[in-house]
Write a protein that holds these residues in place. Structure first.
Motif, PDB file in Angstrom:
ATOM      1  N   GLN A 231       0.792  -1.016   0.141  1.00 13.76           N
ATOM      2  CA  GLN A 231       0.214   0.219   0.129  1.00 13.76           C
ATOM      3  C   GLN A 231       0.570   1.651   0.099  1.00 13.76           C
ATOM      4  O   GLN A 231       1.510   1.148   0.543  1.00 13.76           O
ATOM      5  N   PRO A 232       0.593   2.531  -0.670  1.00 11.82           N
ATOM      6  CA  PRO A 232       1.681   3.371  -0.695  1.00 11.82           C
ATOM      7  C   PRO A 232       1.211   4.110   0.800  1.00 11.82           C
ATOM      8  O   PRO A 232       0.423   4.065   1.960  1.00 11.82           O
ATOM      9  N   ILE A 233       2.435   4.491   0.879  1.00 10.00           N
ATOM     10  CA  ILE A 233       2.422   5.414   2.335  1.00 10.00           C
ATOM     11  C   ILE A 233       1.870   7.223   1.887  1.00 10.00           C
ATOM     12  O   ILE A 233       3.426   7.504   0.980  1.00 10.00           O
ATOM     13  N   TYR A 234       1.326   7.692   2.896  1.00  7.02           N
ATOM     14  CA  TYR A 234       1.410   8.803   2.663  1.00  7.02           C
ATOM     15  C   TYR A 234       1.854   9.695   3.752  1.00  7.02           C
ATOM     16  O   TYR A 234       0.952   9.594   5.119  1.00  7.02           O
ATOM     17  N   VAL A 235       2.632  10.222   4.038  1.00  4.50           N
ATOM     18  CA  VAL A 235       3.002  11.948   4.548  1.00  4.50           C
ATOM     19  C   VAL A 235       2.149  12.719   4.575  1.00  4.50           C
ATOM     20  O   VAL A 235       2.611  13.236   3.564  1.00  4.50           O
ATOM     21  N   SER A 236       1.439  13.725   5.859  1.00  3.22           N
ATOM     22  CA  SER A 236       0.913  15.057   5.276  1.00  3.22           C
ATOM     23  C   SER A 236       1.206  15.671   6.607  1.00  3.22           C
ATOM     24  O   SER A 236       1.190  15.105   7.483  1.00  3.22           O
ATOM     25  N   GLU A 237       0.258  16.995   6.804  1.00  2.00           N
ATOM     26  CA  GLU A 237       0.374  17.757   7.978  1.00  2.00           C
ATOM     27  C   GLU A 237      -0.105  17.175   8.871  1.00  2.00           C
ATOM     28  O   GLU A 237      -1.814  16.690   8.583  1.00  2.00           O
ATOM     29  N   SER A 238      -0.445  17.466  10.018  1.00  2.92           N
ATOM     30  CA  SER A 238      -1.622  17.495  10.623  1.00  2.92           C
ATOM     31  C   SER A 238      -2.415  18.232  11.348  1.00  2.92           C
ATOM     32  O   SER A 238      -2.292  19.051  12.181  1.00  2.92           O
ATOM     33  N   LEU A 239      -3.463  18.016  10.500  1.00  4.32           N
ATOM     34  CA  LEU A 239      -4.456  18.638  10.414  1.00  4.32           C
ATOM     35  C   LEU A 239      -5.522  19.299  11.666  1.00  4.32           C
ATOM     36  O   LEU A 239      -6.270  17.813  11.851  1.00  4.32           O
ATOM     37  N   THR A 240      -6.464  20.251  11.796  1.00  6.10           N
ATOM     38  CA  THR A 240      -7.529  20.472  12.042  1.00  6.10           C
ATOM     39  C   THR A 240      -8.717  19.848  11.730  1.00  6.10           C
ATOM     40  O   THR A 240      -7.712  19.489  10.567  1.00  6.10           O
ATOM     41  N   SER A 241      -9.653  19.499  12.585  1.00  7.62           N
ATOM     42  CA  SER A 241     -11.124  19.182  11.449  1.00  7.62           C
ATOM     43  C   SER A 241     -11.228  19.084  10.595  1.00  7.62           C
ATOM     44  O   SER A 241     -11.894  19.305   9.203  1.00  7.62           O
ATOM     45  N   LYS A 242     -11.191  21.088  10.439  1.00  8.34           N
ATOM     46  CA  LYS A 242     -11.717  22.094   9.982  1.00  8.34           C
ATOM     47  C   LYS A 242     -11.126  21.797   8.889  1.00  8.34           C
ATOM     48  O   LYS A 242     -11.009  22.049   7.705  1.00  8.34           O
ATOM     49  N   ALA A 243      -9.550  22.209   8.851  1.00 10.96           N
ATOM     50  CA  ALA A 243      -8.986  22.032   8.031  1.00 10.96           C
ATOM     51  C   ALA A 243      -8.465  20.372   8.008  1.00 10.96           C
ATOM     52  O   ALA A 243      -8.620  20.834   5.764  1.00 10.96           O
ATOM     53  N   LYS A 244      -9.573  19.885   8.076  1.00  2.91           N
ATOM     54  CA  LYS A 244      -9.457  18.291   7.269  1.00  2.91           C
ATOM     55  C   LYS A 244      -9.898  18.382   5.881  1.00  2.91           C
ATOM     56  O   LYS A 244     -10.435  18.081   4.879  1.00  2.91           O
ATOM     57  N   ARG A 245     -11.048  19.468   6.755  1.00  2.00           N
ATOM     58  CA  ARG A 245     -12.796  19.071   5.608  1.00  2.00           C
ATOM     59  C   ARG A 245     -12.264  20.045   4.682  1.00  2.00           C
ATOM     60  O   ARG A 245     -12.474  20.052   3.262  1.00  2.00           O
ATOM     61  N   LEU A 246     -11.844  21.180   5.182  1.00  2.55           N
ATOM     62  CA  LEU A 246     -11.186  22.312   3.796  1.00  2.55           C
ATOM     63  C   LEU A 246     -10.238  21.353   2.970  1.00  2.55           C
ATOM     64  O   LEU A 246     -10.256  21.719   1.352  1.00  2.55           O
ATOM     65  N   HIS A 247      -9.305  20.879   3.176  1.00  2.65           N
ATOM     66  CA  HIS A 247      -8.042  20.271   1.824  1.00  2.65           C
ATOM     67  C   HIS A 247      -8.762  19.563   1.486  1.00  2.65           C
ATOM     68  O   HIS A 247      -8.510  19.249   0.451  1.00  2.65           O
TER      69      HIS A 247
END
Length: 295
Positions: A231-247
């Motif tokens: 499986q591919p490994i994904y690395v990203s910033e730890s975002l808030t719930s609001k920022a995750k939805r916006l992203h």
């Protein structure tokens, strides 16, 4: 020539015709002539006629007086009703103005409260963003039985080593898995909280560069010798719930509207249509709607 004149008639031949001095008397004796009577003037019927006319006018006046009285009574009732209606309208108008003023005050208060709530939400969002400013999220690392922080820490260090970033236990403040809404999930997200933002940025930059340089072999579980299917490994910033939805919405917008780049940095979401063009900072969903209308 001589003219002969006839001799005058004798006295015997001239008969004297005298008219009857009393014509009416002369006619009375003759049955074949109509008798003329003198017109009789009906002076005796005039008082009666006048009395009837006076009575008729009196009755008519009395009827008119009654009608006028009824009409006046009706007019008075209408006037009274108009007064009541006017008073009611004035009362309703005053109440309307009072209610309008109340509604306006409530609307002003609502806007103030909404602005205050938004201010509080922004503060909470900023505080949560600051708490995650040095954190990353790693997805698709398989869960193993009796998994501990030390096991997760070793996996994170191995990922750093593979993408060219030297990590030490002193660089990591905490590491843990997020509970997924799917109980059967075996790849719950791993959150890594670094001691410094600099180290976090090194990991993110190296991960992007590694995948960019290895399009055919991007970072995956097989390269890291992790159990289970590749499986591919994904690395990203730890975002808030609001920022995750916006992203998520921003990525969907970019895919739908042919924007080439969508990323997050320091907890904020960015879009860019083409290389070399200016990026767009996405503060809220309304920003995406504005971009949609500008197409």
């Amino acid at each position: 020539m001589l003219t002969t004149r006839s001799p005058p008639a004798s006295d015997k031949q001239i008969q004297r015709i005298e008219s009857e001095p009393n014509i009416h008397t002369a006619c009375d004796g003759q049955n074949n002539l109509p008798q003329r009577f003198k017109r009789k003037h009906e002076h005796d019927d005039l008082p009666t006629f006048m009395e009837e006319m006076r009575k008729m006018f009196s009755d008519l006046k009395a009827q008119q007086d009654r009608n006028i009285e009824k009409l006046q009574s009706t007019i008075n009732e209408i006037k009274q009703q108009n007064i009541l209606i006017t008073e009611s309208m004035e009362f309703m108008s005053a109440k309307y103005e009072e209610m309008k003023e109340r509604v306006e005050n409530i609307e002003i208060e609502r806007k103030k409260n909404a602005a205050y709530v938004q201010l509080l939400e922004d503060k909470v969002e900023n505080m949560e963003r600051q708490s995650r400013i040095a954190g990353i999220e790693i997805r698709n690392i398989p869960t193993q039985k009796l998994e501990t922080k030390e096991i997760l820490l070793k996996k994170v260090i191995d990922i750093g080593k593979y993408i060219g970033v030297s990590l030490d236990t002193r660089d990591i403040r905490d590491v843990f898995r997020i509970k997924n809404s799917r109980p059967q999930s075996t790849t719950n997200t791993v959150v890594v909280d670094f001691v410094s933002v600099i180290k976090k940025e090194q990991i993110l930059h190296s991960f992007r560069q590694f995948n960019k340089s290895n399009q055919d072999k991007r970072l995956n579980t097989t390269l890291l010798n992790l159990d289970g299917p590749s499986q591919p490994i994904y690395v990203s910033e730890s975002l808030t719930s609001k920022a995750k939805r916006l992203h998520y919405l921003a990525r969907d917008f970019a895919k739908t509207n042919d924007w080439s780049y969508c990323w997050s940095s320091h907890g904020k979401i960015y879009l860019k249509k083409r290389e070399g063009e200016r990026y767009v900072l996405i503060h809220s969903e309304s920003d995406l709607k504005k971009l949609e209308t500008q197409k």
